[in-house]
Design a protein around this motif. Sequence first.
Motif, PDB file in Angstrom:
ATOM      1  N   SER A 104       1.191   7.152  -5.909  1.00 39.71           N
ATOM      2  CA  SER A 104       0.914   6.546  -4.456  1.00 39.71           C
ATOM      3  C   SER A 104       0.694   4.980  -5.094  1.00 39.71           C
ATOM      4  O   SER A 104       0.091   4.728  -6.074  1.00 39.71           O
ATOM      5  N   PRO A 127      -6.892  -8.961  -3.297  1.00 37.07           N
ATOM      6  CA  PRO A 127      -5.433  -8.103  -2.902  1.00 37.07           C
ATOM      7  C   PRO A 127      -5.815  -6.551  -3.141  1.00 37.07           C
ATOM      8  O   PRO A 127      -5.754  -6.306  -4.343  1.00 37.07           O
ATOM      9  N   SER A 176      -5.424  -2.360  -1.091  1.00 37.09           N
ATOM     10  CA  SER A 176      -5.439  -1.660   0.207  1.00 37.09           C
ATOM     11  C   SER A 176      -6.654  -1.055   0.425  1.00 37.09           C
ATOM     12  O   SER A 176      -7.673  -0.828  -0.503  1.00 37.09           O
TER      13      SER A 176
HETATM   14  C1  LIG Z   1      -5.340 -12.446  -7.805  1.00 29.67           C
HETATM   15  C2  LIG Z   1      -5.871 -11.062  -7.718  1.00 29.67           C
HETATM   16  C3  LIG Z   1      -7.441 -10.787  -7.897  1.00 29.67           C
HETATM   17  C4  LIG Z   1      -8.022  -9.779  -7.923  1.00 29.67           C
HETATM   18  N1  LIG Z   1      -9.400  -9.952  -7.820  1.00 29.67           N
HETATM   19  C5  LIG Z   1      -9.965  -8.754  -8.031  1.00 29.67           C
HETATM   20  C6  LIG Z   1     -11.523  -8.803  -7.915  1.00 29.67           C
HETATM   21  O1  LIG Z   1     -12.102  -9.657  -7.600  1.00 29.67           O
HETATM   22  N2  LIG Z   1     -12.075  -7.399  -8.084  1.00 29.67           N
HETATM   23  C7  LIG Z   1     -11.445  -6.097  -8.286  1.00 29.67           C
HETATM   24  O2  LIG Z   1     -12.079  -5.184  -8.417  1.00 29.67           O
HETATM   25  N3  LIG Z   1     -10.268  -6.422  -8.537  1.00 29.67           N
HETATM   26  C8  LIG Z   1      -9.438  -7.269  -8.351  1.00 29.67           C
HETATM   27  N4  LIG Z   1      -8.081  -7.484  -8.411  1.00 29.67           N
HETATM   28  C9  LIG Z   1      -7.473  -6.337  -8.680  1.00 29.67           C
HETATM   29  C10 LIG Z   1      -6.802  -5.486  -7.482  1.00 29.67           C
HETATM   30  O3  LIG Z   1      -7.029  -6.310  -6.342  1.00 29.67           O
HETATM   31  C11 LIG Z   1      -7.351  -3.918  -7.343  1.00 29.67           C
HETATM   32  O4  LIG Z   1      -7.378  -3.349  -8.560  1.00 29.67           O
HETATM   33  C12 LIG Z   1      -7.073  -3.456  -6.136  1.00 29.67           C
HETATM   34  O5  LIG Z   1      -7.813  -2.206  -6.030  1.00 29.67           O
HETATM   35  C13 LIG Z   1      -5.764  -2.864  -6.237  1.00 29.67           C
HETATM   36  O6  LIG Z   1      -5.360  -2.322  -4.926  1.00 29.67           O
HETATM   37  P1  LIG Z   1      -4.042  -1.873  -4.672  1.00 29.67           P
HETATM   38  O7  LIG Z   1      -3.891  -1.427  -2.919  1.00 29.67           O
HETATM   39  O8  LIG Z   1      -3.208  -3.023  -4.759  1.00 29.67           O
HETATM   40  O9  LIG Z   1      -3.772  -0.733  -5.329  1.00 29.67           O
HETATM   41  P2  LIG Z   1      -2.485  -0.553  -6.417  1.00 29.67           P
HETATM   42  O10 LIG Z   1      -2.445  -1.665  -7.289  1.00 29.67           O
HETATM   43  O11 LIG Z   1      -1.185  -0.310  -5.374  1.00 29.67           O
HETATM   44  O12 LIG Z   1      -2.955   0.770  -7.000  1.00 29.67           O
HETATM   45  C14 LIG Z   1      -4.086   1.261  -7.757  1.00 29.67           C
HETATM   46  C15 LIG Z   1      -4.365   2.437  -8.201  1.00 29.67           C
HETATM   47  O13 LIG Z   1      -4.586   3.087  -6.926  1.00 29.67           O
HETATM   48  C16 LIG Z   1      -3.976   4.205  -6.739  1.00 29.67           C
HETATM   49  N5  LIG Z   1      -3.679   4.319  -5.178  1.00 29.67           N
HETATM   50  C17 LIG Z   1      -3.205   3.557  -4.530  1.00 29.67           C
HETATM   51  N6  LIG Z   1      -3.317   3.899  -3.128  1.00 29.67           N
HETATM   52  C18 LIG Z   1      -3.787   4.916  -3.155  1.00 29.67           C
HETATM   53  C19 LIG Z   1      -4.173   6.124  -2.110  1.00 29.67           C
HETATM   54  N7  LIG Z   1      -3.715   5.825  -0.916  1.00 29.67           N
HETATM   55  N8  LIG Z   1      -4.550   7.446  -2.701  1.00 29.67           N
HETATM   56  C20 LIG Z   1      -4.798   7.539  -4.009  1.00 29.67           C
HETATM   57  N9  LIG Z   1      -4.573   6.496  -4.789  1.00 29.67           N
HETATM   58  C21 LIG Z   1      -4.068   5.146  -4.633  1.00 29.67           C
HETATM   59  C22 LIG Z   1      -2.771   3.785  -7.600  1.00 29.67           C
HETATM   60  O14 LIG Z   1      -1.880   5.138  -7.678  1.00 29.67           O
HETATM   61  C23 LIG Z   1      -3.090   3.087  -8.564  1.00 29.67           C
HETATM   62  O15 LIG Z   1      -3.670   4.064  -9.543  1.00 29.67           O
HETATM   63  C24 LIG Z   1      -7.345  -8.727  -8.133  1.00 29.67           C
HETATM   64  C25 LIG Z   1      -5.897  -8.562  -8.505  1.00 29.67           C
HETATM   65  C26 LIG Z   1      -5.283  -9.856  -8.116  1.00 29.67           C
HETATM   66  C27 LIG Z   1      -3.632  -9.759  -8.092  1.00 29.67           C
END
Ligand SMILES: Cc1cc2nc3c(=O)[nH]c(=O)nc-3n(C[C@H](O)[C@H](O)[C@H](O)COP(=O)(O)OP(=O)(O)OC[C@H]3O[C@@H](n4cnc5c(N)ncnc54)[C@H](O)[C@@H]3O)c2cc1C
Length: 339
Positions: A48, A115, A117
């Motif tokens: 995912s 960033p 979901s």
């Molecule tokens: C500029 C920047 C700043 C950031 N700042 C922070 C911050 O302040 N705090 C923080 O905690 N993080 C931060 N992050 C990291 C990131 O935002 C988090 O880790 C966030 O949760 C990723 O979400 P995503 O939807 O992109 O997940 P993805 O990167 O797409 O996936 C992450 C994990 O979640 C799993 N996953 C995704 N969707 C589902 C679903 N529907 N069901 C089951 N599993 C799923 C994926 O398989 C993977 O293991 C930052 C990132 C960036 C680029």
Amino acid sequence: MKEYIDYQLKGNNTFGIPALCDRFIEYAGIDELKDLYARKLFEGKWMSIGCGANLLFCDDYHGVIIHSVARQVEIREENDRNLLVRAEAGLVLDDFIAQAVDNGWGGMENLSAIPCSVGAAPVQNVGAYGVEAKDVVESVLVFDTRDGSARTFTNAECAFGYRNSFFKTHPEYVVVSVDFRLTKKGNWQLRLDYGNLRSALSPQFSESDDALREIREAVCRIRHEKLPDPAVIGSAGSFFKNPVVDCAVVDRLLLDYPKMPFYEMGEGRKIPAGWMIEQSGWKGKRMGNAGVYEKQALVLVNLGGASGKEVWRLAQNIVDSVREKFGVEISPEVIKVSE
Ligand SMILES: Cc1cc2nc3c(=O)[nH]c(=O)nc-3n(C[C@H](O)[C@H](O)[C@H](O)COP(=O)(O)OP(=O)(O)OC[C@H]3O[C@@H](n4cnc5c(N)ncnc54)[C@H](O)[C@@H]3O)c2cc1C
């Protein structure tokens, strides 16, 4: 449901790394997950993804990537003090927070502009400015890809930890929607004492009708100054976790580095990985097309045209330097996706 073959993932990861996946499927909720189950999709290689903000693709992905585009928001319960709001996994977390702030629903404003979901928020237990997903998640509805059933996890069952949860080690559960417990004015529990948040608010700040909006704007402003915008410079935010070490390790290091910052963490102490990386001379350095962000050493960036392997090589070099200098092992927060 939409399916793409040999799909280019460059626009689906915030590092902006090019990588192909065999098949990319956009689905809209639990009924379509059931269809995929009936087609035996989950018997092959799959994963995912949400916004791809914590992923580093080091190779093409020879399997199926599924991505929720379900974005409904629904109030499930409401009383004078608080409300339970269900948001579907495919919604961008910040869009949900914007909606919550507009409606005066408190609890998530400090998580603005991450960033992410909605689906990944409990998986990662995202956190910023003293608030984590675990503080507002009441329950998580998941789809079990092993038997095609739906199940609800309570907050306790999610086993939240620092950027961690039960789901992180159980990718067989796909998050379908998340129920958030949010508060109404009069019951807000504003958290302003983390980092420089309070000083970023106006001196006249009060718990007025505008308080959530003011906090959200301050958080967005600070983040904008400190972190690269993925639309301009590719990154995954903090690349490494802050290590928690024995108190004795910190005591030993303080002899050589009396100004070393650290935080008490129950049994151990947390040392900011960014500080150690900076002390190791990496801030602003580049290796090929990958680099260490000039304003924050914890963030690795794609300086243009970097491959996932190039970023990973840089990360390994940093881990080695920190180990050599401090005798402390730092590990990536970012998930490496490779063969
Ligand atoms: C500029 C920047 C700043 C950031 N700042 C922070 C911050 O302040 N705090 C923080 O905690 N993080 C931060 N992050 C990291 C990131 O935002 C988090 O880790 C966030 O949760 C990723 O979400 P995503 O939807 O992109 O997940 P993805 O990167 O797409 O996936 C992450 C994990 O979640 C799993 N996953 C995704 N969707 C589902 C679903 N529907 N069901 C089951 N599993 C799923 C994926 O398989 C993977 O293991 C930052 C990132 C960036 C680029």
